[in-house]
Scaffold this motif. Structure first.
Motif, PDB file in Angstrom:
ATOM      1  N   LEU A 185       1.679   6.111  -7.252  1.00 13.74           N
ATOM      2  CA  LEU A 185       0.468   6.758  -7.768  1.00 13.74           C
ATOM      3  C   LEU A 185       0.391   8.229  -7.369  1.00 13.74           C
ATOM      4  O   LEU A 185      -0.008   9.079  -8.172  1.00 13.74           O
ATOM      5  CB  LEU A 185      -0.778   6.016  -7.291  1.00 13.74           C
ATOM      6  CG  LEU A 185      -0.983   4.612  -7.842  1.00 13.74           C
ATOM      7  CD1 LEU A 185      -2.177   3.945  -7.176  1.00 13.74           C
ATOM      8  CD2 LEU A 185      -1.146   4.644  -9.354  1.00 13.74           C
ATOM      9  N   GLY A 186       0.783   8.543  -6.127  1.00 12.97           N
ATOM     10  CA  GLY A 186       0.753   9.934  -5.671  1.00 12.97           C
ATOM     11  C   GLY A 186       1.706  10.809  -6.459  1.00 12.97           C
ATOM     12  O   GLY A 186       1.382  11.938  -6.822  1.00 12.97           O
ATOM     13  N   PHE A 187       2.891  10.288  -6.726  1.00 12.79           N
ATOM     14  CA  PHE A 187       3.878  11.052  -7.498  1.00 12.79           C
ATOM     15  C   PHE A 187       3.358  11.336  -8.907  1.00 12.79           C
ATOM     16  O   PHE A 187       3.363  12.481  -9.361  1.00 12.79           O
ATOM     17  CB  PHE A 187       5.206  10.296  -7.556  1.00 12.79           C
ATOM     18  CG  PHE A 187       6.222  10.942  -8.451  1.00 12.79           C
ATOM     19  CD1 PHE A 187       6.794  12.157  -8.116  1.00 12.79           C
ATOM     20  CD2 PHE A 187       6.594  10.341  -9.647  1.00 12.79           C
ATOM     21  CE1 PHE A 187       7.720  12.768  -8.949  1.00 12.79           C
ATOM     22  CE2 PHE A 187       7.517  10.937 -10.477  1.00 12.79           C
ATOM     23  CZ  PHE A 187       8.082  12.154 -10.138  1.00 12.79           C
ATOM     24  N   PHE A 188       2.883  10.290  -9.588  1.00  8.39           N
ATOM     25  CA  PHE A 188       2.418  10.494 -10.959  1.00  8.39           C
ATOM     26  C   PHE A 188       1.146  11.327 -11.030  1.00  8.39           C
ATOM     27  O   PHE A 188       0.960  12.101 -11.977  1.00  8.39           O
ATOM     28  CB  PHE A 188       2.257   9.161 -11.687  1.00  8.39           C
ATOM     29  CG  PHE A 188       3.580   8.577 -12.097  1.00  8.39           C
ATOM     30  CD1 PHE A 188       4.371   9.205 -13.042  1.00  8.39           C
ATOM     31  CD2 PHE A 188       4.047   7.414 -11.518  1.00  8.39           C
ATOM     32  CE1 PHE A 188       5.603   8.693 -13.417  1.00  8.39           C
ATOM     33  CE2 PHE A 188       5.285   6.881 -11.886  1.00  8.39           C
ATOM     34  CZ  PHE A 188       6.051   7.527 -12.830  1.00  8.39           C
ATOM     35  N   ALA A 189       0.285  11.226 -10.030  1.00  6.47           N
ATOM     36  CA  ALA A 189      -0.919  12.068 -10.003  1.00  6.47           C
ATOM     37  C   ALA A 189      -0.536  13.542  -9.885  1.00  6.47           C
ATOM     38  O   ALA A 189      -1.102  14.397 -10.574  1.00  6.47           O
ATOM     39  CB  ALA A 189      -1.819  11.662  -8.839  1.00  6.47           C
TER      40      ALA A 189
ATOM     41  N   LEU B 126       0.831  -1.203   0.000  1.00  5.63           N
ATOM     42  CA  LEU B 126       0.000   0.000   0.000  1.00  5.63           C
ATOM     43  C   LEU B 126       0.868   1.256   0.000  1.00  5.63           C
ATOM     44  O   LEU B 126       0.621   2.180  -0.784  1.00  5.63           O
ATOM     45  CB  LEU B 126      -0.918  -0.004   1.225  1.00  5.63           C
ATOM     46  CG  LEU B 126      -1.955   1.107   1.303  1.00  5.63           C
ATOM     47  CD1 LEU B 126      -3.176   0.611   2.044  1.00  5.63           C
ATOM     48  CD2 LEU B 126      -1.434   2.353   1.947  1.00  5.63           C
ATOM     49  N   VAL B 127       1.872   1.293   0.848  1.00  8.89           N
ATOM     50  CA  VAL B 127       2.753   2.469   0.918  1.00  8.89           C
ATOM     51  C   VAL B 127       3.496   2.650  -0.405  1.00  8.89           C
ATOM     52  O   VAL B 127       3.627   3.772  -0.905  1.00  8.89           O
ATOM     53  CB  VAL B 127       3.724   2.362   2.120  1.00  8.89           C
ATOM     54  CG1 VAL B 127       4.757   3.478   2.090  1.00  8.89           C
ATOM     55  CG2 VAL B 127       2.948   2.385   3.432  1.00  8.89           C
ATOM     56  N   GLY B 128       3.948   1.559  -0.997  1.00 12.68           N
ATOM     57  CA  GLY B 128       4.627   1.634  -2.294  1.00 12.68           C
ATOM     58  C   GLY B 128       3.705   2.140  -3.392  1.00 12.68           C
ATOM     59  O   GLY B 128       4.093   2.962  -4.228  1.00 12.68           O
ATOM     60  N   GLN B 129       2.477   1.652  -3.394  1.00 13.20           N
ATOM     61  CA  GLN B 129       1.507   2.119  -4.388  1.00 13.20           C
ATOM     62  C   GLN B 129       1.170   3.589  -4.186  1.00 13.20           C
ATOM     63  O   GLN B 129       1.032   4.341  -5.153  1.00 13.20           O
ATOM     64  CB  GLN B 129       0.235   1.269  -4.320  1.00 13.20           C
ATOM     65  CG  GLN B 129       0.420  -0.138  -4.851  1.00 13.20           C
ATOM     66  CD  GLN B 129      -0.806  -0.998  -4.636  1.00 13.20           C
ATOM     67  OE1 GLN B 129      -1.606  -0.769  -3.734  1.00 13.20           O
ATOM     68  NE2 GLN B 129      -0.939  -2.018  -5.468  1.00 13.20           N
TER      69      GLN B 129
END
Length: 143
Positions: A118-122, A111-114
């Motif tokens: 995802l947060g970076f690319f968003a 979860l932390v990795g995702q």
């Protein structure tokens, strides 16, 4: 407001509306992605995950301010590198706090990795989108 070393306060540094909008969009994206991932992995949002997300958002606010992310008019590549730097530093700080408080087993590594990816690319997508919208608005105003 208290001013240290002749600097303007944090609230006054975000003077234009697009910077405030970008900060709001980034925070909302991180919060939304975190909620979605937590709900997907656990089925509910627990207190430790809530604390982690609040801590992450606080660190991002401080780090993004320190790196003048919302105040610089750099090209997209430079801004992307600054986002990567601050985002990675925030997660490194979370990881360090997790180890220091012996809480790393509480959180799903997947979860932390995702959330990291995802947060970076968003955020990159939102910065690019707002940049394009500002350019289009400027072109339409000039015509």
């Amino acid at each position: 407001m208290l001013h240290l070393n002749g600097q303007r306060s944090v609230l006054q540094r975000r003077s234009n509306i697009s910077n405030a909008l970008q900060a709001l969009l980034d925070g909302t994206a991180v919060l939304g992605i975190a909620y979605w991932l937590i709900d997907r992995h656990l089925g509910f949002v627990s207190a430790p995950y809530t604390f982690m997300v609040v801590l992450l958002l606080g660190m991002l606010g401080l780090l993004y301010d320190q790196l003048a992310l919302y105040r610089s008019n750099a090209n997209f590549t430079t801004k992307a590198l600054k986002i990567f730097q601050a985002w990675t530093l925030a997660f490194a700080m979370l990881l360090a706090l997790g180890f220091l408080t012996k809480q790393t087993e509480t959180f799903s590594r997947l979860l932390v990795g995702q959330l990291y990816v995802l947060g970076f690319f968003a955020q990159l997508l939102l910065h690019l989108l707002l940049r394009v919208l500002q350019r289009q608005l400027l072109i339409s105003i000039q015509n």
